[in-house]
Motif scaffolding. Structure first.
Motif, short mmCIF file in Angstrom:
data_model
loop_
_atom_site.label_atom_id
_atom_site.label_comp_id
_atom_site.label_asym_id
_atom_site.label_seq_id
_atom_site.Cartn_x
_atom_site.Cartn_y
_atom_site.Cartn_z
N UNK A 67 0.85 -1.19 0.00
CA UNK A 67 0.00 0.00 0.00
C UNK A 67 0.89 1.25 0.00
N UNK A 68 0.55 2.20 -0.85
CA UNK A 68 1.31 3.45 -0.89
C UNK A 68 0.70 4.41 0.14
N UNK A 69 1.05 4.19 1.40
CA UNK A 69 0.45 4.95 2.50
C UNK A 69 0.73 6.45 2.37
N UNK A 70 1.93 6.80 1.96
CA UNK A 70 2.27 8.22 1.84
C UNK A 70 1.40 8.91 0.78
N UNK A 71 1.20 8.23 -0.34
CA UNK A 71 0.35 8.81 -1.39
C UNK A 71 -1.09 8.94 -0.91
N UNK A 72 -1.58 7.95 -0.18
CA UNK A 72 -2.96 7.99 0.30
C UNK A 72 -3.19 9.16 1.25
N UNK A 73 -2.28 9.33 2.20
CA UNK A 73 -2.42 10.43 3.16
C UNK A 73 -2.25 11.78 2.46
N UNK A 74 -1.28 11.86 1.59
CA UNK A 74 -1.03 13.11 0.86
C UNK A 74 -2.26 13.51 0.05
N UNK A 75 -2.89 12.53 -0.60
CA UNK A 75 -4.06 12.82 -1.42
C UNK A 75 -5.20 13.38 -0.57
N UNK A 76 -5.43 12.78 0.60
CA UNK A 76 -6.45 13.33 1.49
C UNK A 76 -6.11 14.75 1.93
N UNK A 77 -4.85 14.97 2.22
CA UNK A 77 -4.40 16.31 2.64
C UNK A 77 -4.65 17.33 1.53
N UNK A 78 -4.38 16.94 0.29
CA UNK A 78 -4.60 17.82 -0.85
C UNK A 78 -6.06 18.21 -1.00
N UNK A 79 -6.96 17.32 -0.59
CA UNK A 79 -8.40 17.58 -0.69
C UNK A 79 -8.91 18.45 0.46
N UNK A 80 -8.05 18.67 1.47
CA UNK A 80 -8.45 19.49 2.60
C UNK A 80 -8.93 18.70 3.79
N UNK A 81 -8.84 17.37 3.72
CA UNK A 81 -9.33 16.52 4.80
C UNK A 81 -8.66 16.89 6.13
N UNK A 82 -9.49 17.02 7.17
CA UNK A 82 -8.98 17.33 8.51
C UNK A 82 -9.02 16.12 9.43
N UNK A 83 -9.98 15.23 9.18
CA UNK A 83 -10.16 14.06 10.06
C UNK A 83 -10.24 12.79 9.23
N UNK A 84 -9.60 11.73 9.73
CA UNK A 84 -9.61 10.45 9.03
C UNK A 84 -10.21 9.38 9.94
N UNK A 85 -11.18 8.66 9.41
CA UNK A 85 -11.75 7.49 10.08
C UNK A 85 -11.23 6.28 9.31
N UNK A 86 -10.69 5.29 10.04
CA UNK A 86 -9.99 4.20 9.37
C UNK A 86 -10.48 2.83 9.83
N UNK A 87 -11.56 2.32 9.24
CA UNK A 87 -12.00 0.95 9.54
C UNK A 87 -10.95 -0.06 9.07
#
Length: 263
Positions: A67-87
């Motif tokens: 899994x490209x964890x850095x890309x996933x988190x970066x992409x959310x950050x780019x969208x403005x995401x402030x909170x992450x829920x992770x099932x």
């Protein structure tokens, strides 16, 4: 590029194709770290803008160690995401944490081996604190919802994160139990620590799918999938109410994670 998404959800819970999101659309985001796991579905749920990204890809084609964890988190950050829920799905290391129960991790043991776990690179050194790895405000909201829905949830759990994709040997499983840890999985790290570096709130909701092999019963992927499928509706119901309960204003310290972390 949209910058006003409020909440990001990782996982494969089905919320992205359940009809819960109004005006859903898929976006592809390029990052300095390569491609995220898949396209990101963005939509509205009761007035709040949500982004969903299946960490293994929509067809579950990406194993945990790739899994490209850095890309996933970066992409959310780019969208403005402030909170992450992770099932996520986890194995149980204790008798009382039964398959189909939920677990709320508050600590982790990192036993991964080859993952890129930081945005810290040459020229920028980041020493974030993960003494308390998860957002207390998000965790409080999760506990409130699970209690109101009568779900069996185990709080204050320690999550052992292993490399995968293989399951543990009996010797390994018994060793993990000896540490006092409660659950075991393959995806929490470095996802949660990258979210902290990105100054985003993060909390995990773990579904217990099996007793790890310490119980003298080999774990199978089929068993895990069967338990997950039985829990899908409960997980979706939990997420549905949770999105409403999350405060719109952050009163935690997650947004200040870098204040004393960089030289």
């Amino acid at each position: 590029m949209e910058k006003d998404v409020e909440i990001g959800i990782f996982g494969g819970t089905g919320i992205y194709d359940s009809g819960l999101l109004e005006n859903p659309k898929e976006v592809q985001i390029d990052t300095p770290y390569g491609n995220p796991s898949d396209t990101i579905t963005i939509g509205f749920f009761r007035g709040r803008k949500i982004a969903f990204l299946p960490r293994h890809g929509k067809k579950h084609t990406i194993p945990p160690h790739m899994i490209n964890f850095r890309a996933n988190i970066w992409a959310f950050k780019e969208l403005g995401v402030k909170r992450i829920i992770a099932p996520s799905a986890v194995g149980s290391l204790k008798e009382e944490l039964e398959p189909s129960h939920f677990a709320l991790p508050t600590q982790f043991l990192d036993l991964t081996k080859s993952r890129n776990g930081s945005f810290s690179e040459e020229g920028r050194v980041i020493h974030i604190s993960v003494a308390e790895p998860f957002c207390p405000e998000l965790q409080s909201s999760i506990l409130h919802v699970t209690e109101s829905q009568g779900l069996k949830v185990h709080k204050n759990c320690t999550y052992v994160c292993i490399e995968g994709p293989r399951f543990s040997t009996k010797a390994e499983s018994k060793f993990y139990r000896s540490t006092g840890a409660d659950i075991i999985g393959m995806t929490l790290v470095p996802e949660c620590q990258l979210a902290r570096e990105a100054q985003m709130c993060y909390a995990s909701i773990s579904t217990v799918t099996d007793y790890d092999v310490w119980a003298e019963k080999p774990v199978t992927a089929k068993e895990v999938l069967n338990t997950l499928s039985k829990n899908v509706e409960r997980t979706k119901r939990l997420l549905t109410e949770l999105i409403e309960k999350i405060p719109e204003t952050r009163n935690c310290n997650c947004a200040k994670a870098l204040d004393e972390a960089e030289f």
